[in-house]
Design an enzyme around this catalytic site. Sequence first.
Site, PDB file in Angstrom:
ATOM      1  N   LYS A   1       0.843  -1.209   0.000  1.00 42.99           N
ATOM      2  CA  LYS A   1       0.000   0.000   0.000  1.00 42.99           C
ATOM      3  C   LYS A   1       0.876   1.255   0.000  1.00 42.99           C
ATOM      4  O   LYS A   1       2.080   1.180   0.209  1.00 42.99           O
ATOM      5  CB  LYS A   1      -0.922  -0.011   1.221  1.00 42.99           C
ATOM      6  CG  LYS A   1      -1.808  -1.252   1.314  1.00 42.99           C
ATOM      7  CD  LYS A   1      -3.011  -1.167   0.402  1.00 42.99           C
ATOM      8  CE  LYS A   1      -3.523  -2.522   0.014  1.00 42.99           C
ATOM      9  NZ  LYS A   1      -4.726  -2.978   0.630  1.00 42.99           N
TER      10      LYS A   1
HETATM   11  C1  LIG Z   1      -5.547  -4.048   0.783  1.00 44.88           C
HETATM   12  C2  LIG Z   1      -7.017  -4.004   0.733  1.00 44.88           C
HETATM   13  C3  LIG Z   1      -7.806  -4.300   1.871  1.00 44.88           C
HETATM   14  C4  LIG Z   1      -7.256  -4.659   3.224  1.00 44.88           C
HETATM   15  O1  LIG Z   1      -6.244  -5.563   3.225  1.00 44.88           O
HETATM   16  P1  LIG Z   1      -5.447  -6.032   4.520  1.00 44.88           P
HETATM   17  O2  LIG Z   1      -4.415  -6.904   3.924  1.00 44.88           O
HETATM   18  O3  LIG Z   1      -6.409  -6.752   5.400  1.00 44.88           O
HETATM   19  O4  LIG Z   1      -4.891  -4.833   5.220  1.00 44.88           O
HETATM   20  C5  LIG Z   1      -9.177  -4.184   1.749  1.00 44.88           C
HETATM   21  N1  LIG Z   1      -9.756  -3.809   0.592  1.00 44.88           N
HETATM   22  C6  LIG Z   1      -9.034  -3.521  -0.504  1.00 44.88           C
HETATM   23  C7  LIG Z   1      -9.754  -3.078  -1.743  1.00 44.88           C
HETATM   24  C8  LIG Z   1      -7.643  -3.630  -0.489  1.00 44.88           C
HETATM   25  O5  LIG Z   1      -6.932  -3.357  -1.592  1.00 44.88           O
END
Ligand SMILES: *Cc1c(COP(=O)(O)O)cnc(C)c1O
Length: 369
Positions: free
Chosen positions: A181
């Site tokens: 991210k």
């Molecule tokens: C990354 C992401 C999440 C959350 O991911 P985690 O790995 O649980 O932190 C949720 N929704 C979307 C669209 C994502 O890209």
Amino acid sequence: MEIPLARPDITQAEIDAVVAVLNTPWLSLGPTGPEFERRFADLCGRQYAAAMSSGTAALHLCLRAMGIGQGDEVITTPFSFIASSNCILFEGARPVFVDINPETWNIDETLIESAITDRTKAILAVDVFGQPARFDVIGEIAGRRGLRVVEDSCEALGAKLAGRPAGSLGDVGVFGFYPNKQITTGEGGMMVTDDQALTRLVISMRNQGRDDQGGWLAHHRLGYNYRLSDINSALGLAQLERLEEILSRRDRAATMYRTRLADEPRVRLQRIEPDVQMSWFVMVVCLDDGYTQEDRDRILRALNDRGIMCSNYFTPIHRQPFYVETFGYKGGEFPVCEALAMRTVALPFFGSMTESMVDHVCETLRSVL
Ligand SMILES: *Cc1c(COP(=O)(O)O)cnc(C)c1O
């Protein structure tokens, strides 16, 4: 030269911040978590923030705190990471998918109204690849029909819609901090909102159902351990300090890609709406309609063989094995999403990409198309 799909942007400042926490007695519930939350709420123009162990955990608790459960329906997009739909299933509610806009790749807001039933409780839209969904329209529909709005902004930290920050566009906004991210805490997530009662409930449920009264061994409701430690929060806080720099480096990489690929007729780029300020999460291109899914998979393999790590963001959620088994989706239900997803290629994307890396990826892509 091997080029990874993603790479976190970590400097000595982040390392020092984590080590500083390790030198205190508060490895989990110290002063750093609340400071991370305050800074994050400010950044999103929200009153409250609650840090959690993942974006998925934050999505789960925000739906649970809204009282969404058995028999309820939540309208959402099939073109997303699985967590944005799984969080609806955690509470026994049903995800009702709506097809996407073929250009922006976000949920098609013009199809939402006809998917609303007596059981619909909320609309959960995703800011796909860092572009906010049309929350202006979604908010208007939700207001008229008495629905809650959840913004899954896990891919969009720093993005804006008509000047309003991602995370501030629904009743709640949710972020994730996995290392691919925009900013990372290793693992982690955050919920932001202006709803004080909802925040209190989420904060209690993330901490085993504890309250501000009663102490460590009094549990007032069903709770979880979805806490984010101070070690992780220190990393997040140090990343936030550098957010502008991190986002501008990513923006520069995205611009390099988009200028090089703009005149390539064999690929389509995500259309960015004129009132959107993008926060780039990944660089996904869609192959021209003449390519089949087999062609796409061959292209992914060819790029990976040449050291260019790439992936198929995303298989539609309703085509994931678990959803096919559980709900009996056969394919063809959401044709726009399916036609896009079978031709996507996510190219290497991170802030420290050099011009020569982008050139190399684009030239190699052209050679295997
Ligand atoms: C990354 C992401 C999440 C959350 O991911 P985690 O790995 O649980 O932190 C949720 N929704 C979307 C669209 C994502 O890209």
